[in-house]
Design an enzyme around this catalytic site. Structure first.
Site, PDB file in Angstrom:
ATOM      1  N   HIS A  65      -8.822 -16.868  79.272  1.00 63.08           N
ATOM      2  CA  HIS A  65      -8.894 -17.278  77.873  1.00 63.08           C
ATOM      3  C   HIS A  65      -7.840 -16.542  77.047  1.00 63.08           C
ATOM      4  O   HIS A  65      -7.152 -17.139  76.220  1.00 63.08           O
ATOM      5  CB  HIS A  65     -10.286 -16.979  77.309  1.00 63.08           C
ATOM      6  CG  HIS A  65     -11.293 -18.066  77.543  1.00 63.08           C
ATOM      7  ND1 HIS A  65     -11.683 -18.451  78.804  1.00 63.08           N
ATOM      8  CD2 HIS A  65     -11.989 -18.838  76.661  1.00 63.08           C
ATOM      9  CE1 HIS A  65     -12.588 -19.415  78.701  1.00 63.08           C
ATOM     10  NE2 HIS A  65     -12.784 -19.679  77.417  1.00 63.08           N
ATOM     11  N   HIS A 101     -15.750 -10.292  79.447  1.00 65.49           N
ATOM     12  CA  HIS A 101     -14.667  -9.551  80.088  1.00 65.49           C
ATOM     13  C   HIS A 101     -14.732  -8.086  79.677  1.00 65.49           C
ATOM     14  O   HIS A 101     -15.252  -7.748  78.615  1.00 65.49           O
ATOM     15  CB  HIS A 101     -13.284 -10.112  79.696  1.00 65.49           C
ATOM     16  CG  HIS A 101     -12.955 -11.418  80.346  1.00 65.49           C
ATOM     17  ND1 HIS A 101     -12.546 -11.527  81.656  1.00 65.49           N
ATOM     18  CD2 HIS A 101     -12.962 -12.687  79.849  1.00 65.49           C
ATOM     19  CE1 HIS A 101     -12.315 -12.802  81.947  1.00 65.49           C
ATOM     20  NE2 HIS A 101     -12.578 -13.524  80.865  1.00 65.49           N
TER      21      HIS A 101
END
Length: 335
Positions: A222, A276
């Site tokens: 992303h 993350h």
């Protein structure tokens, strides 16, 4: 700089002093610049004609099959047909124990903005700033310009995606939501802070893709792709649309700020959503910046033929006019 001296003798009175007018003329190099520019434009035109004749065969015979193979490999990796490395985990690791609450910026939103936002912005900008000296229709030329620039954008995006996918497959680092998504079988029996290298996901609440994706944390896809998209558009607007002489000088910076904000939101929410680790986002941002640098600077794909030809033509005109204007120095009297 060559010097041309013209001696003018007065016929009215031979006894009068002779006047010398010194005129600075352009050097041979300056005089030859318009010719060199024309040759460069003709050379570019010849190359373009060559690729127009043979581009279809190269595209259908080499480029398209390579692109399909690349996309197929990425798809097989995402579906788990191509396995990836599992880095293992420590029992009861608090960094991997966050609950999964979804994504603020979903994959669907990311993909749609990556593909649609650049082509819309580029098309509108090209239509507004298109030079008026093209023989083709304005819409046709806008489509051509947009195609060239969007092709460069997709080129860099594919490089970005390939680098991220390869790194994910080689590292196999668990996400912060690893225990919630995967529910590894070994975690039910291990004790203390024991390291587990071999495990199998047993979750019944999440699909097999989520279970497999639970150990594909490094780096952040992303982040890398959103940073690439935002910086590419900001770079394009700076090169194409920004000028202090325009009626508005704040519109382009505001659009650039929105692009950078988009990249920042997509990146930072990966940490706040616990999707993350911070180092995943940092490395993803570095990959995004590097891919932009490669696409628009190193590979020199950010320029396209019609722009270079138009710039060379206008520059030739300006320099030709300069060679017709000489700087006349003050007269020097010779005894």
């Amino acid at each position: 700089m060559g010097v041309f001296e013209c001696v003018v003798a007065s016929k009215m009175n031979p006894t009068e002093s002779t006047e010398v007018f010194t005129i600075n003329m352009a050097s041979n190099e300056t005089l030859n610049e318009p010719v060199r520019l024309r040759r460069d434009v003709e050379s570019q035109s010849t190359k373009t004609n060559f690729w127009n004749r043979h581009g279809l065969w190269w595209t259908m015979g080499i480029d398209l099959p390579l692109l399909l193979i690349l996309l197929a490999l990425i798809g097989l990796f995402e579906m788990g047909v191509i396995p990836n490395h599992k880095a293992g985990f420590y029992c009861n690791d608090p960094a991997l124990s966050f609950p999964f609450n979804g994504d603020t910026v979903t994959s669907q939103v990311l993909v749609s903005t990556l593909l649609i936002m650049p082509i819309v912005i580029v098309a509108i900008t090209e239509y507004i700033f298109l030079a008026a000296d093209f023989s083709q229709s304005r819409i046709l030329q806008t489509c051509k310009n947009t195609f060239y620039l969007y092709r460069t954008y997709v080129y860099g995006l594919l490089i970005n995606l390939c680098v991220v996918e390869v790194m994910k497959g080689l590292v196999g680092n668990p996400r912060p939501t690893f225990f919630d998504l995967c529910e590894p079988d070994a975690a039910k029996t291990c004790k203390g802070s024991e390291f587990v290298a071999d495990f199998k996901c047993t979750s019944q609440r999440f699909s097999s893709w989520y279970q497999m994706d639970s150990y594909r944390s490094f780096p952040s896809g992303h982040t890398s792709m959103s940073v690439y998209c935002g910086l590419f558009i900001a770079w394009y607007l700076q090169r194409r649309a920004f000028n202090w002489r325009h009626r508005t000088i704040f519109l382009v910076p505001v659009l650039q700020l929105l692009c950078l904000t988009y990249a920042a939101v997509c990146s930072l929410t990966r940490i706040t959503d616990h999707r993350h680790h911070w180092w995943d986002v940092l490395v993803g941002a570095i990959i995004g910046v590097a891919s932009v640098y490669y696409a628009v600077i190193i590979s020199s794909n950010f320029t396209y033929y019609h722009s270079r030809a138009s710039d060379a033509k206008s520059e030739e005109s300006r320099r030709t006019m300069r060679t017709l204007i000489y700087d006349e120095q003050r007269p020097v009297t010779v005894p």
